[in-house]
Motif scaffolding. Sequence first.
Motif, PDB file in Angstrom:
ATOM      1  N   ALA A  71     -26.059  43.277 -25.886  1.00  0.00           N
ATOM      2  CA  ALA A  71     -25.355  43.306 -24.597  1.00  0.00           C
ATOM      3  C   ALA A  71     -25.656  43.245 -23.121  1.00  0.00           C
ATOM      4  O   ALA A  71     -25.041  43.903 -21.846  1.00  0.00           O
ATOM      5  N   GLN A  72     -26.719  44.595 -23.053  1.00  0.00           N
ATOM      6  CA  GLN A  72     -27.777  45.172 -21.643  1.00  0.00           C
ATOM      7  C   GLN A  72     -27.730  43.654 -21.189  1.00  0.00           C
ATOM      8  O   GLN A  72     -27.542  43.877 -19.671  1.00  0.00           O
ATOM      9  N   GLU A 120     -26.339  40.471 -20.904  1.00  0.00           N
ATOM     10  CA  GLU A 120     -25.300  40.053 -20.513  1.00  0.00           C
ATOM     11  C   GLU A 120     -24.179  40.627 -19.640  1.00  0.00           C
ATOM     12  O   GLU A 120     -23.591  40.362 -19.337  1.00  0.00           O
ATOM     13  N   LYS A 121     -24.754  42.047 -19.890  1.00  0.00           N
ATOM     14  CA  LYS A 121     -23.721  42.935 -19.019  1.00  0.00           C
ATOM     15  C   LYS A 121     -24.546  42.960 -17.459  1.00  0.00           C
ATOM     16  O   LYS A 121     -23.891  42.344 -16.380  1.00  0.00           O
ATOM     17  N   LEU A 122     -25.775  43.154 -17.068  1.00  0.00           N
ATOM     18  CA  LEU A 122     -26.538  42.719 -16.490  1.00  0.00           C
ATOM     19  C   LEU A 122     -26.662  40.911 -16.020  1.00  0.00           C
ATOM     20  O   LEU A 122     -26.407  40.994 -14.497  1.00  0.00           O
ATOM     21  N   LYS A 123     -26.337  40.426 -16.446  1.00  0.00           N
ATOM     22  CA  LYS A 123     -25.511  38.796 -16.381  1.00  0.00           C
ATOM     23  C   LYS A 123     -24.101  38.461 -15.627  1.00  0.00           C
ATOM     24  O   LYS A 123     -24.487  37.841 -14.582  1.00  0.00           O
ATOM     25  N   LYS A 124     -23.091  39.554 -15.887  1.00  0.00           N
ATOM     26  CA  LYS A 124     -22.355  39.751 -15.460  1.00  0.00           C
ATOM     27  C   LYS A 124     -22.292  40.636 -13.994  1.00  0.00           C
ATOM     28  O   LYS A 124     -21.374  39.535 -12.941  1.00  0.00           O
ATOM     29  N   SER A 125     -23.228  40.968 -13.637  1.00  0.00           N
ATOM     30  CA  SER A 125     -23.310  42.049 -13.089  1.00  0.00           C
ATOM     31  C   SER A 125     -24.014  41.144 -11.824  1.00  0.00           C
ATOM     32  O   SER A 125     -23.581  40.728 -10.501  1.00  0.00           O
TER      33      SER A 125
END
Length: 77
Positions: free
Chosen positions: A65-66, A68-73
């Motif tokens: 999840a971390q 994916e969150k970094l990738k989206k940001s």
Amino acid sequence: MLGVAIAVFAYYSVWVFVLPFVDESSILTYLFLPREYAIKLPLLLLVVAGLGVGTFVGNVLIKKAQKEKLKKSKKSD
């Protein structure tokens, strides 16, 4: 590892299936723990293994999840 598994299986099998039929004054009874541990120890090992697997899966899910969150940001920048 196979040898250890076979030894543990043989020890537990004798402890559970043979020891109840052996006289309590026999020297064989001194090689084994009391019978109530025949249930308590495997149950404890099962709980510890379940907690270990749950912790591992939870850790992997959190890290995923971390990422994916970094990738989206990074995409939104």
